[in-house]
Design an enzyme around this catalytic site. Structure first.
Site, PDB file in Angstrom:
ATOM      1  N   SER A  55      -3.075   8.196  64.114  1.00  0.00           N
ATOM      2  CA  SER A  55      -2.042   8.405  65.133  1.00  0.00           C
ATOM      3  C   SER A  55      -2.366   7.679  66.433  1.00  0.00           C
ATOM      4  O   SER A  55      -1.485   7.465  67.268  1.00  0.00           O
ATOM      5  CB  SER A  55      -1.862   9.899  65.414  1.00  0.00           C
ATOM      6  OG  SER A  55      -1.385  10.580  64.281  1.00  0.00           O
ATOM      7  N   GLY A 236       1.307  10.616  62.458  1.00  0.00           N
ATOM      8  CA  GLY A 236       1.318   9.157  62.447  1.00  0.00           C
ATOM      9  C   GLY A 236       1.661   8.591  63.810  1.00  0.00           C
ATOM     10  O   GLY A 236       2.069   9.326  64.718  1.00  0.00           O
ATOM     11  N   GLY A 238       3.531   5.717  66.608  1.00  0.00           N
ATOM     12  CA  GLY A 238       4.776   5.001  66.831  1.00  0.00           C
ATOM     13  C   GLY A 238       5.930   5.881  67.279  1.00  0.00           C
ATOM     14  O   GLY A 238       5.789   7.077  67.538  1.00  0.00           O
ATOM     15  N   CYS A 262       3.116  17.141  63.494  1.00  0.00           N
ATOM     16  CA  CYS A 262       3.048  16.066  64.487  1.00  0.00           C
ATOM     17  C   CYS A 262       4.207  15.079  64.333  1.00  0.00           C
ATOM     18  O   CYS A 262       5.354  15.421  64.582  1.00  0.00           O
ATOM     19  CB  CYS A 262       1.680  15.386  64.415  1.00  0.00           C
ATOM     20  SG  CYS A 262       1.262  14.473  65.925  1.00  0.00           S
ATOM     21  N   PHE A 263       3.949  13.860  63.898  1.00  0.00           N
ATOM     22  CA  PHE A 263       5.011  12.884  63.661  1.00  0.00           C
ATOM     23  C   PHE A 263       6.015  13.457  62.663  1.00  0.00           C
ATOM     24  O   PHE A 263       7.218  13.231  62.775  1.00  0.00           O
ATOM     25  CB  PHE A 263       4.394  11.593  63.125  1.00  0.00           C
ATOM     26  CG  PHE A 263       5.262  10.367  63.266  1.00  0.00           C
ATOM     27  CD1 PHE A 263       5.753   9.963  64.490  1.00  0.00           C
ATOM     28  CD2 PHE A 263       5.567   9.599  62.151  1.00  0.00           C
ATOM     29  CE1 PHE A 263       6.531   8.822  64.620  1.00  0.00           C
ATOM     30  CE2 PHE A 263       6.341   8.455  62.262  1.00  0.00           C
ATOM     31  CZ  PHE A 263       6.829   8.069  63.500  1.00  0.00           C
ATOM     32  N   GLN A 266       8.650  15.454  64.336  1.00  0.00           N
ATOM     33  CA  GLN A 266       9.668  14.615  64.959  1.00  0.00           C
ATOM     34  C   GLN A 266      10.641  14.062  63.919  1.00  0.00           C
ATOM     35  O   GLN A 266      11.856  13.985  64.161  1.00  0.00           O
ATOM     36  CB  GLN A 266       8.986  13.481  65.722  1.00  0.00           C
ATOM     37  CG  GLN A 266       8.094  13.960  66.856  1.00  0.00           C
ATOM     38  CD  GLN A 266       7.052  12.933  67.271  1.00  0.00           C
ATOM     39  OE1 GLN A 266       7.187  11.745  66.983  1.00  0.00           O
ATOM     40  NE2 GLN A 266       5.994  13.390  67.923  1.00  0.00           N
ATOM     41  N   ASN A 304      -1.973  15.553  69.506  1.00  0.00           N
ATOM     42  CA  ASN A 304      -2.000  14.112  69.734  1.00  0.00           C
ATOM     43  C   ASN A 304      -0.588  13.585  69.544  1.00  0.00           C
ATOM     44  O   ASN A 304      -0.215  13.132  68.463  1.00  0.00           O
ATOM     45  CB  ASN A 304      -2.963  13.402  68.776  1.00  0.00           C
ATOM     46  CG  ASN A 304      -2.891  11.892  68.920  1.00  0.00           C
ATOM     47  OD1 ASN A 304      -2.389  11.389  69.918  1.00  0.00           O
ATOM     48  ND2 ASN A 304      -3.358  11.167  67.929  1.00  0.00           N
ATOM     49  N   GLY A 306       2.883  11.598  71.770  1.00  0.00           N
ATOM     50  CA  GLY A 306       3.502  11.062  72.971  1.00  0.00           C
ATOM     51  C   GLY A 306       5.010  11.161  72.942  1.00  0.00           C
ATOM     52  O   GLY A 306       5.682  10.812  73.916  1.00  0.00           O
ATOM     53  N   PHE A 307       5.582  11.629  71.808  1.00  0.00           N
ATOM     54  CA  PHE A 307       7.018  11.845  71.674  1.00  0.00           C
ATOM     55  C   PHE A 307       7.256  13.312  71.339  1.00  0.00           C
ATOM     56  O   PHE A 307       6.360  14.004  70.856  1.00  0.00           O
ATOM     57  CB  PHE A 307       7.599  10.962  70.559  1.00  0.00           C
ATOM     58  CG  PHE A 307       7.597   9.489  70.886  1.00  0.00           C
ATOM     59  CD1 PHE A 307       8.736   8.877  71.394  1.00  0.00           C
ATOM     60  CD2 PHE A 307       6.462   8.719  70.674  1.00  0.00           C
ATOM     61  CE1 PHE A 307       8.737   7.517  71.686  1.00  0.00           C
ATOM     62  CE2 PHE A 307       6.455   7.364  70.972  1.00  0.00           C
ATOM     63  CZ  PHE A 307       7.598   6.762  71.481  1.00  0.00           C
ATOM     64  N   HIS A 352      -1.723  20.043  65.354  1.00  0.00           N
ATOM     65  CA  HIS A 352      -2.549  19.788  64.174  1.00  0.00           C
ATOM     66  C   HIS A 352      -3.247  21.060  63.695  1.00  0.00           C
ATOM     67  O   HIS A 352      -4.319  21.412  64.182  1.00  0.00           O
ATOM     68  CB  HIS A 352      -3.593  18.709  64.489  1.00  0.00           C
ATOM     69  CG  HIS A 352      -3.011  17.348  64.630  1.00  0.00           C
ATOM     70  ND1 HIS A 352      -2.880  16.488  63.565  1.00  0.00           N
ATOM     71  CD2 HIS A 352      -2.506  16.705  65.701  1.00  0.00           C
ATOM     72  CE1 HIS A 352      -2.317  15.354  63.976  1.00  0.00           C
ATOM     73  NE2 HIS A 352      -2.080  15.477  65.273  1.00  0.00           N
ATOM     74  N   GLU A 354      -4.798  21.435  60.970  1.00  0.00           N
ATOM     75  CA  GLU A 354      -6.034  21.137  60.223  1.00  0.00           C
ATOM     76  C   GLU A 354      -7.241  21.065  61.152  1.00  0.00           C
ATOM     77  O   GLU A 354      -8.349  21.412  60.765  1.00  0.00           O
ATOM     78  CB  GLU A 354      -5.888  19.827  59.432  1.00  0.00           C
ATOM     79  CG  GLU A 354      -6.082  18.557  60.207  1.00  0.00           C
ATOM     80  CD  GLU A 354      -4.924  18.220  61.122  1.00  0.00           C
ATOM     81  OE1 GLU A 354      -5.073  17.310  61.953  1.00  0.00           O
ATOM     82  OE2 GLU A 354      -3.856  18.855  61.007  1.00  0.00           O
TER      83      GLU A 354
END
Length: 378
Positions: A55, A236, A238, A262-263, A266, A304, A306-307, A352, A354
Site C-alpha cells: 500500500s 492496496g 493508488g 482498506c483499499f 473504498q 494506512n 490516504g483516501f 487493518h 491483521e
C-alpha cells in the site's frame, strides 16, 4: 529513481517538497534520487512491516518515531517479498541493531534493495508541515544527485501525483497462489490481490480458510472457478476511482459473502454507489481510535490510507444491492472506517485487522467473516 549503493553513510542529502520547503541531512540507505508522495507514519514499532506493505508503493514515508532500526531486519516479519516505499525518512537511525532475530541492519537492507532515504533531519517539523499543508510530492536527493540544486524542485514538480494513480496492477501477484488452511479446512475464499499483505491470508488460514489469492486482473469467471464460500478485497495503493468494479458488483449480485479491508473498503463503497475522496494527510500508524457502531466498542487500530469513502454517517443508504450503513467511524476526525450491507452478507473496514505490528483489537472481524460464510452455507 537513480541509485548507487556506495558511500551512503558519508553522502550529504536533501529532501525537497513540491511547495519549495527543503530539509538537509545525510543519506540513509542507497545514494541517488527518488520521488513519491510524502506521508508520515505515527507507529512506534513495525517499521519492517511498513516498508514491505504494498500500500506504500510510490510513497516516501516519514517516521515520526525518532529512533528507527533498533531491532534490525529479520526474515520472518516482511509483509511481501520486497520493500515497496519509494523513499524513507528518519531522524536518528540506530547505529547498532540489537535483537535475537536480527539478520542485518535496516540500512543494509535499504541499500540492498536500492531504497533512497535520508536521516538527520527534523522529522517533527516535517510532519507538522505535512499536517498543515497536506501530503504532497517530494524528492530525496543524495550524492551526485544534488549537484544541480536549481533543478531539484522542478524534478519534484514533474513527478506524478497520487490522485488519479492506478497502481494495483504494479503490486499484484502475477499468478494465482493458495494459502492452505491451518488445521481442518472449513471454507474456501477467493482473495483479490490489490496489494495484499502476507499476514492477511494467514489470519484467515488460522480460522480454517483456504485462501486462493488472485491477481487484480482476475475476472468473474476466475473468482468462481475456485468455488468460493467467500470473497475478499485486499488493501492496496493508488486512487480507488481508477479500479474496475465489474468483479465486485458481480460478487454482490450473487450475494457471495464479502469482506474488504482498506483499499477494499473504498472499492466496496464505490461499488455501492458512494464516492471517494483524498484525505488531507491520511491515517498512517498503529494507534488510531475507531468505534464499531454496531457494538459501541472502541478499538485501537492500524491504518494506512490516504483516501476515504464519502458515505452519510447519520442514516441508512439505499444502494443497488440493498440497504447500507456506516459501521465504523474514526474518533479523531469522523472519517468513515467501515461499511456493511443490511440485506446481504457484505462488509468492509478501512483499517487493518491483521495488524502484524500493532494492536489486535480488530481481529474479531475475521471471525465476523467466518460467521457470514457459515450463515450463507446454512
Amino acid at each position: 529513481m537513480t541509485i548507487s549503493t556506495r558511500g551512503a553513510a558519508k553522502a550529504p542529502a536533501v529532501l525537497v517538497l513540491e511547495d519549495g520547503r527543503s530539509f538537509r541531512g545525510r543519506a540513509y540507505g542507497a545514494v541517488g534520487e527518488t520521488f513519491g508522495e510524502a506521508v508520515f507514519s505515527t507507529g512506534m514499532t513495525g517499521y519492517q512491516e511498513t516498508l514491505t506493505d504494498p500500500s506504500y508503493h510510490r510513497q516516501v514515508v516519514v517516521m515520526t518515531s525518532p529512533h528507527v532500526g533498533n531491532t534490525g531486519v529479520n526474515d520472518e516479519d516482511p509483509e511481501s517479498k520486497q520493500i515497496w516505499v519509494a523513499g524513507y525518512v528518519v531522524r536518528d537511525p540506530a547505529r547498532v541493531p540489537s535483537n535475537w532475530r536480527s539478520r542485518r541492519s535496516l540500512d543494509e537492507e535499504l541499500v540492498s534493495q536500492g531504497i533512497v532515504g535520508i536521516s538527520g533531519i527534523d522529522t517533527r517539523a516535517l510532519t507538522r508541515h505535512l499536517r498543515e499543508r497536506g501530503a504532497m510530492r517530494v524528492g530525496i536527493f543524495s550524492g551526485n544527485a544534488i549537484a544541480d540544486e536549481g533543478m531539484l524542485l522542478a524534478k519534484v514538480r514533474q513527478a506524478p501525483e497520487m490522485a488519479g494513480a492506478s497502481l494495483s496492477d504494479e503490486v499484484t501477484t502475477t499468478e494465482v497462489y493458495v494459502v492452505p488452511a491451518i488445521g481442518e479446512k472449513k471454507f474456501t475464499v477467493a482473495a483479490l490481490d490489490l496489494g495484499i499483505k502476507g499476514m492477511t491470508p494467514h489470519r484467515m488460514a488460522e480460522r480454517g480458510i483456504e485462501v486462493h489469492v488472485l491477481p487484480a486482473t482476475a475476472t468473474v469467471e476466475d473468482v468462481y472457478a475456485v468455488n468460493p464460500d467467500g470473497f475478499f478485497l485486499s488493501n492496496g495503493p493508488g486512487d480507488p476511482s481508477t479500479v474496475d468494479l465489474t468483479v465486485v458488483q458481480a460478487v454482490l449480485a450473487r450475494k457471495t459473502p464479502l469482506f474488504g479491508i482498506c483499499f477494499g473498503n473504498q472499492i466496496l463503497g464505490r461499488a455501492l454507489g458512494f464516492g471517494t475522496y483524498k484525505l488531507k494527510y491520511g491515517h498512517r500508524g498503529i494507534n488510531q481510535p475507531v468505534q464499531d457502531r454496531t457494538t459501541g466498542k472502541v478499538e485501537v487500530t492500524a491504518h494506512n490510507h490516504g483516501f476515504a469513502v464519502d458515505a452519510p454517517l447519520d442514516k441508512i443508504s439505499e444502494t443497488p444491492f440493498g440497504r447500507a450503513e456506516v459501521s465504523h467511524v474514526c474518533l479523531n476526525d469522523q472519517v468513515v472506517e467501515g461499511l456493511q450491507l443490511l440485506d446481504q452478507p457484505a462488509f468492509s473496514v478501512q483499517y487493518h485487522p491483521e495488524a502484524a505490528a500493532g494492536p489486535h483489537d480488530a481481529a474479531y472481524l475475521f471471525d465476523r467473516f467466518v460467521s457470514l460464510m457459515e450463515g450463507q452455507r446454512a
